[in-house]
Scaffold this motif. Structure first.
Motif, PDB file in Angstrom:
ATOM      1  N   ASN A 351       0.813  -1.221   0.000  1.00 21.61           N
ATOM      2  CA  ASN A 351       0.000   0.000   0.000  1.00 21.61           C
ATOM      3  C   ASN A 351       0.848   1.273   0.000  1.00 21.61           C
ATOM      4  OD1 ASN A 351      -1.926  -1.951   0.377  1.00 21.61           O
ATOM      5  ND2 ASN A 351      -2.285  -1.470   2.530  1.00 21.61           N
ATOM      6  N   THR A 366       2.253   6.170   2.262  1.00 23.62           N
ATOM      7  CA  THR A 366       1.690   4.894   2.713  1.00 23.62           C
ATOM      8  C   THR A 366       0.201   5.081   2.934  1.00 23.62           C
ATOM      9  OG1 THR A 366       3.768   4.260   3.793  1.00 23.62           O
ATOM     10  CG2 THR A 366       1.772   3.085   4.459  1.00 23.62           C
ATOM     11  N   GLU A 368      -3.734   3.877   4.009  1.00 21.64           N
ATOM     12  CA  GLU A 368      -4.462   3.073   4.983  1.00 21.64           C
ATOM     13  C   GLU A 368      -5.787   2.623   4.358  1.00 21.64           C
ATOM     14  OE1 GLU A 368      -4.994   5.133   8.620  1.00 21.64           O
ATOM     15  OE2 GLU A 368      -2.856   5.418   8.997  1.00 21.64           O
ATOM     16  N   ARG A 369      -6.010   1.342   4.373  1.00 16.48           N
ATOM     17  CA  ARG A 369      -7.264   0.746   3.888  1.00 16.48           C
ATOM     18  C   ARG A 369      -7.451   0.886   2.376  1.00 16.48           C
ATOM     19  NH1 ARG A 369     -11.247   3.409   5.320  1.00 16.48           N
ATOM     20  NH2 ARG A 369     -10.260   5.201   6.293  1.00 16.48           N
TER      21      ARG A 369
END
Length: 540
Positions: A351, A366, A368-369
């Motif tokens: 990710n 980076t 998230e989700r």
């Protein structure tokens, strides 16, 4: 309105000669025919002057009347021409062709008078208003700069005053030190003079008792007083460069300069793309088995990735210039190049979006989700990222500026713009700031404007020879044309800025094109089933 007058006399004109382009009254008609007896005339009522087109003479039969139009040669001909130079050529009735052309001319003229002229006049009026107000509009900006300059003058005056106060303080301490030194020297001198007076008195008396009692006092002068020596300090000014001061003074954030089109220029939109029937290819061997993605730094060098942790930098002759491994050992989801020539790659597995600079890799972003796929750098240096949710049900495009998400593009009137399902999406920004995304699962290219509003979708169905349109890598060129790889049909589609199909490239140096990157008329195509990257050039 005044009546139409005869070209010979001043009476009202009732007749018209199509051959001579002359109007005349009934009395002058006979005189006209008599004067031009050697010529074939076409006398018609003046109201019917446009019923038949006027042709000076046939190109091959001087005395014949032209009644036909040769579609191949694009000229008017007579009936006899069909037996000669225009045999077997497709022809049309000259009157019908001219009538159609007249309608086109009338339509164009109507558009010019009713639309174009009005728009241009309105545009000129608006520009004139802006011109008249320009000085007044710039006054707040100039006043702001002047006020900021006054503040800078105040700061400079304050700094100068502080330096002067410091120098005055040092000078007072220096003066005090000199006064102390003078006082000590005077006391020393006074003692020395007193001893000398006493010694002169002993010598003058010449008394033995005093001479025998004398003891030297020079040891009192063995220790000299400690005088404090002060030096005048030196002022070392920092170097002052006009450009540095200009930059530090402030930044003039200029407004964006937008192109204004009074009328859409169809000719520009349909600018031809010249590639050649058998283009000349330069082939690079990447050593990646398949799935070659490409990102060109210039028209002469390109980064190539495949299903491997290593990313390779080649010149157009296939010479390896540099190779770098990904941070995680995964192969990149997509690659692009910054304005500075540094490589960016997305990593679907961790990710992240990463930057390669000077052979070193650092993590730039980076998520998230969300998982990143297609990436590109916008014209103002921001990062555009295609991403899908971890459950792969949702997809969106985000704009990232300095590691901060400043825009999300996902819906159009509550309808999802992009499909989910874990399929890779690729992205490119056009010269008009449109954001172009190839959605493989939905089988179309989605184009939104800079604000994220849907402009159009291109599905390529008319140009896939019956196969399913399979959009993969995508890029745009200097003419704002959109190039998209159709991996299912092994071709590259080319559309204009509004999504109108222009052409497609079937001979692109790869039997299964996958990666695509364009720079200055050079097209780099990565193969999906071999270790080759092809480069060919086109002209507009």
């Amino acid at each position: 309105m005044d009546v139409v007058r005869c070209d010979v006399c001043s009476n009202q004109a009732d007749l018209y000669c199509r051959s001579c382009d002359v109007k005349f009254c009934g009395e002058c008609a006979g005189k006209h025919l008599k004067d031009q007896i050697t010529k074939v005339h076409g006398i018609v009522p003046y109201s019917d002057r446009y019923s038949k087109p006027r042709v000076s003479q046939c190109c091959c039969q001087e005395q014949a009347e032209c009644v036909l139009f040769c579609q191949k040669c694009k000229i008017a001909i007579c009936g006899k021409c069909l037996l000669g130079a225009h045999k077997d050529h497709a022809v049309s009735d000259l009157s019908e062709v001219c009538q159609f052309r007249r309608q086109v001319i009338q339509k164009d003229t109507g558009f010019i008078e009713s639309v174009l002229v009005k728009r241009v006049r309105k545009f000129i009026h608006e520009l004139q208003k802006k011109k008249n107000c320009l000085q007044k509009d710039y006054e707040p900006l100039l006043n702001k700069i002047h006020m900021h300059g006054k503040k800078w003058h105040d700061v400079v005056d304050y700094v100068v005053s502080r330096h002067i106060d410091v120098v005055n303080g040092i000078m007072q301490r220096h003066l005090s030190s000199i006064n102390n030194n003078i006082a000590m020297a005077q006391e020393f001198l006074e003692r020395a003079e007193n001893i000398a007076v006493d010694n002169f008195r002993i010598l003058k008396t010449n008394k033995a008792e005093q001479i025998l009692k004398y003891e030297t006092r020079l040891d009192e002068f063995q220790t000299d007083p400690d005088y404090e020596v002060c030096e005048i300090p030196n002022f070392i000014p920092n170097q002052l460069h006009n450009e540095d001061v200009f930059i530090k003074f402030g930044v003039l954030a200029t407004g964006s300069q937008k192109k204004y089109q009074i009328v859409s220029r169809v000719q520009d939109r349909m600018a031809p793309l010249t590639i050649g029937k058998h283009p000349s290819y330069e082939v690079i061997r990447s050593d990646f088995r398949c799935d070659n993605l490409v990102a060109c730094v210039s028209k002469d060098d390109v980064w190539v990735t495949g299903k491997d942790k290593t990313m390779k930098h080649f010149n157009s002759h296939g010479v390896l210039l540099e190779k770098v491994d990904t941070l995680t050992g995964n192969w990149p989801s997509d690659v692009c190049v910054t304005e500075q020539g540094n490589l960016l790659y997305s990593d679907w597995n961790d990710n992240s979006v990463n930057l390669v600079n000077g052979g070193k890799v650092k993590k730039l972003l980076t998520l998230e989700r969300w998982k990143p796929s297609g990436i590109c750098v916008s014209s103002n240096g921001e990062l555009l990222v295609c991403m899908q949710s971890l459950d792969e049900y949702e997809s969106k495009v985000v704009r990232v500026s300095k590691s901060t998400v400043v825009q999300e593009i996902q819906y159009d009137n509550n309808d999802e713009l992009y499909s989910g399902g874990g399929c890779t999406m690729f992205i490119a920004e056009n010269k008009n700031f449109d954001i172009c995304v190839s959605d493989f699962k939905a089988r179309h290219v989605v184009v939104v404007n800079q604000r994220g509003k849907l402009r159009f979708k291109y599905n390529g169905r008319m140009y896939t020879d019956g196969g399913k349109f399979s959009p993969y890598a995508i890029d745009t060129d200097e003419m704002a044309r959109i190039f998209v790889v159709d991996s299912g049909n092994r071709s590259i589609h080319v559309t204009d800025v509004d999504g109108h199909f222009l052409s497609y490239i079937t001979e692109c140096g790869s039997s299964e094109p996958m990666g695509l990157s364009i720079k200055d008329g050079a097209v780099f195509v990565g193969s999906g089933n071999s270790d080759t990257v092809s480069c060919f050039r086109y002209s507009s």
